[in-house]
Design a protein around this motif. Sequence first.
Motif, PDB file in Angstrom:
ATOM      1  N   MET A 187       0.816  -1.198   0.000  1.00 46.69           N
ATOM      2  CA  MET A 187       0.000   0.000   0.000  1.00 46.69           C
ATOM      3  C   MET A 187       0.855   1.255   0.000  1.00 46.69           C
ATOM      4  O   MET A 187       2.063   1.198   0.247  1.00 46.69           O
ATOM      5  CB  MET A 187      -0.910   0.019   1.237  1.00 46.69           C
ATOM      6  CG  MET A 187      -1.785  -1.204   1.426  1.00 46.69           C
ATOM      7  SD  MET A 187      -2.942  -1.463   0.070  1.00 46.69           S
ATOM      8  CE  MET A 187      -3.877   0.050   0.172  1.00 46.69           C
ATOM      9  N   ASP A 188       0.226   2.388  -0.252  1.00 49.92           N
ATOM     10  CA  ASP A 188       0.872   3.689  -0.162  1.00 49.92           C
ATOM     11  C   ASP A 188       0.195   4.503   0.935  1.00 49.92           C
ATOM     12  O   ASP A 188      -0.974   4.277   1.261  1.00 49.92           O
ATOM     13  CB  ASP A 188       0.756   4.426  -1.497  1.00 49.92           C
ATOM     14  CG  ASP A 188      -0.695   4.661  -1.896  1.00 49.92           C
ATOM     15  OD1 ASP A 188      -1.230   5.745  -1.633  1.00 49.92           O
ATOM     16  OD2 ASP A 188      -1.303   3.720  -2.448  1.00 49.92           O
ATOM     17  N   PRO A 189       0.898   5.449   1.534  1.00 53.30           N
ATOM     18  CA  PRO A 189       0.324   6.215   2.648  1.00 53.30           C
ATOM     19  C   PRO A 189      -0.938   7.006   2.308  1.00 53.30           C
ATOM     20  O   PRO A 189      -1.821   7.140   3.161  1.00 53.30           O
ATOM     21  CB  PRO A 189       1.470   7.147   3.053  1.00 53.30           C
ATOM     22  CG  PRO A 189       2.698   6.373   2.717  1.00 53.30           C
ATOM     23  CD  PRO A 189       2.360   5.682   1.423  1.00 53.30           C
ATOM     24  N   VAL A 190      -1.039   7.546   1.094  1.00 49.99           N
ATOM     25  CA  VAL A 190      -2.239   8.314   0.754  1.00 49.99           C
ATOM     26  C   VAL A 190      -3.481   7.429   0.843  1.00 49.99           C
ATOM     27  O   VAL A 190      -4.505   7.814   1.434  1.00 49.99           O
ATOM     28  CB  VAL A 190      -2.129   8.933  -0.654  1.00 49.99           C
ATOM     29  CG1 VAL A 190      -3.483   9.470  -1.117  1.00 49.99           C
ATOM     30  CG2 VAL A 190      -1.103  10.058  -0.668  1.00 49.99           C
ATOM     31  N   THR A 191      -3.414   6.232   0.274  1.00 51.38           N
ATOM     32  CA  THR A 191      -4.571   5.340   0.261  1.00 51.38           C
ATOM     33  C   THR A 191      -4.951   4.907   1.666  1.00 51.38           C
ATOM     34  O   THR A 191      -6.139   4.890   2.024  1.00 51.38           O
ATOM     35  CB  THR A 191      -4.272   4.106  -0.608  1.00 51.38           C
ATOM     36  OG1 THR A 191      -3.998   4.538  -1.946  1.00 51.38           O
ATOM     37  CG2 THR A 191      -5.450   3.141  -0.636  1.00 51.38           C
ATOM     38  N   VAL A 192      -3.962   4.554   2.488  1.00 45.19           N
ATOM     39  CA  VAL A 192      -4.250   4.111   3.849  1.00 45.19           C
ATOM     40  C   VAL A 192      -4.782   5.270   4.699  1.00 45.19           C
ATOM     41  O   VAL A 192      -5.763   5.123   5.437  1.00 45.19           O
ATOM     42  CB  VAL A 192      -2.994   3.486   4.489  1.00 45.19           C
ATOM     43  CG1 VAL A 192      -3.261   3.124   5.953  1.00 45.19           C
ATOM     44  CG2 VAL A 192      -2.565   2.242   3.716  1.00 45.19           C
ATOM     45  N   ALA A 193      -4.148   6.431   4.605  1.00 37.80           N
ATOM     46  CA  ALA A 193      -4.609   7.590   5.367  1.00 37.80           C
ATOM     47  C   ALA A 193      -6.040   7.947   4.993  1.00 37.80           C
ATOM     48  O   ALA A 193      -6.865   8.289   5.854  1.00 37.80           O
ATOM     49  CB  ALA A 193      -3.687   8.783   5.129  1.00 37.80           C
ATOM     50  N   ASN A 194      -6.356   7.859   3.714  1.00 42.23           N
ATOM     51  CA  ASN A 194      -7.686   8.226   3.254  1.00 42.23           C
ATOM     52  C   ASN A 194      -8.753   7.247   3.756  1.00 42.23           C
ATOM     53  O   ASN A 194      -9.869   7.646   4.080  1.00 42.23           O
ATOM     54  CB  ASN A 194      -7.707   8.296   1.729  1.00 42.23           C
ATOM     55  CG  ASN A 194      -8.877   9.098   1.216  1.00 42.23           C
ATOM     56  OD1 ASN A 194      -9.039  10.265   1.555  1.00 42.23           O
ATOM     57  ND2 ASN A 194      -9.711   8.470   0.398  1.00 42.23           N
ATOM     58  N   ALA A 195      -8.397   5.968   3.824  1.00 43.46           N
ATOM     59  CA  ALA A 195      -9.338   4.979   4.353  1.00 43.46           C
ATOM     60  C   ALA A 195      -9.639   5.255   5.820  1.00 43.46           C
ATOM     61  O   ALA A 195     -10.798   5.193   6.263  1.00 43.46           O
ATOM     62  CB  ALA A 195      -8.763   3.568   4.176  1.00 43.46           C
ATOM     63  N   TYR A 196      -8.608   5.568   6.589  1.00 40.62           N
ATOM     64  CA  TYR A 196      -8.803   5.869   8.004  1.00 40.62           C
ATOM     65  C   TYR A 196      -9.518   7.209   8.191  1.00 40.62           C
ATOM     66  O   TYR A 196     -10.254   7.395   9.168  1.00 40.62           O
ATOM     67  CB  TYR A 196      -7.464   5.864   8.735  1.00 40.62           C
ATOM     68  CG  TYR A 196      -7.035   4.483   9.186  1.00 40.62           C
ATOM     69  CD1 TYR A 196      -7.056   4.134  10.527  1.00 40.62           C
ATOM     70  CD2 TYR A 196      -6.621   3.517   8.273  1.00 40.62           C
ATOM     71  CE1 TYR A 196      -6.663   2.869  10.956  1.00 40.62           C
ATOM     72  CE2 TYR A 196      -6.227   2.246   8.683  1.00 40.62           C
ATOM     73  CZ  TYR A 196      -6.253   1.928  10.026  1.00 40.62           C
ATOM     74  OH  TYR A 196      -5.886   0.666  10.435  1.00 40.62           O
ATOM     75  N   ALA A 197      -9.325   8.140   7.255  1.00 41.63           N
ATOM     76  CA  ALA A 197     -10.041   9.412   7.327  1.00 41.63           C
ATOM     77  C   ALA A 197     -11.547   9.193   7.258  1.00 41.63           C
ATOM     78  O   ALA A 197     -12.319   9.922   7.891  1.00 41.63           O
ATOM     79  CB  ALA A 197      -9.584  10.334   6.194  1.00 41.63           C
ATOM     80  N   ALA A 198     -11.965   8.191   6.495  1.00 42.97           N
ATOM     81  CA  ALA A 198     -13.401   7.904   6.377  1.00 42.97           C
ATOM     82  C   ALA A 198     -13.991   7.467   7.713  1.00 42.97           C
ATOM     83  O   ALA A 198     -15.153   7.760   8.013  1.00 42.97           O
ATOM     84  CB  ALA A 198     -13.628   6.827   5.318  1.00 42.97           C
TER      85      ALA A 198
END
Length: 384
Positions: A187-198
């Motif tokens: 994974m990349d940090p943008v994708t993981v951060a965005n999932a947790y942002a939800a």
Amino acid sequence: MQAAADKAIRKWVHPSDNPVAAEALVQPGTGAIKAMAASRPYGTRKSKNEMSYNLVADAAHGGGIGFQAGSTFKTFTLLTALKQGMKINDGFSAGAGYTAPGYSTFKNCAGKPIGDPSHTVTNDEGAPGWLTLQTGTWHSVNTFFMMLEQRVGLCEVIKTAKSLGIHRSDGTPLQEFETFTLGINEMDPVTVANAYAAIGARGKYCAPMAITQITDSTGKTTDYKPKCRQALDPEVADAAAHVLSGVLTKGTMASVGGIGRDAAGKTGTNDNSSSAWFAGFTPDLAGAVSVGDPRGAQKYKLNGVTIGGRYYGEVFGASIPGPIWKDTMLRALRGVPATKFTPVDTERFGGCGDSCRGLVSVTPPTGGNGPTGGGDSPVTILPE
């Protein structure tokens, strides 16, 4: 916020280090990317240890293949269990090892049996005992999450992850194996951060957004609005935030601590410390940090390494990624009024229910090789 991320990474990882750190900050409720920071500068000069691709993004946006996300993926199994009606104190007895009872124990989303009765997943420290959604998450117990994934269904966990925008950094389909919950996908940090942002936005998923407005040479402006949808029941997201907040106070991040406001998250440490993560969020800001060696994470593991001038026998999610996240959030949210999490619906999620001791009655077999994927050590099991 960009300055906060840059400063935190410089504190913990040097540009001259072989392992790299990368961090993304995303605003819950909009998907706006607030920061993208990496420990090495962008460029092609090897003498300066520069990187010729964006360590924070996926391949489609100039990035690379990323690193296995480890136990940060256990959050998607937790969410699936809550969606299916489990309460935060529902649980079962998890053994020191987990082996799939049969090939049909797990099925991918194509309906193909992919259980592996020849492989045993273990815990780094060996952690048999009675665990609940809360304590199993706080201490990131591999065998508990394998049993939980078996109960809720592998494909259902994958669907939950996809609903929050999860996709592999290299653009290939997600690997749908039984160890999905242990974070085997890169994974990349943008994708993981965005999932947790939800989760921080009470289940409202918004596509990552780097550009909000374009002005052309004539002065004409084009605005870009967030593209959002409700991916989770708000009360499910609230319950997950409640459970994940304990990771910072009672679990694998307790040694690092919180940030003085409502916050939650999940550490991620891959098999034999091949890479390490932390993903965390408040209602106002989410962030994900990865650390790994771009020369090849499986070959160049984070064992017996010096990073940022400090020696580490092993690198865990709370060793470097967690402190980077904490330092970043303290500075990035300075002056931002603290928003509290919506309290968990205790009537829906707060008790054991009739099934508290009856979900799984068989303790899985022990022994075998180490885990494939996540596992955050050290693990401490709280009394029942």
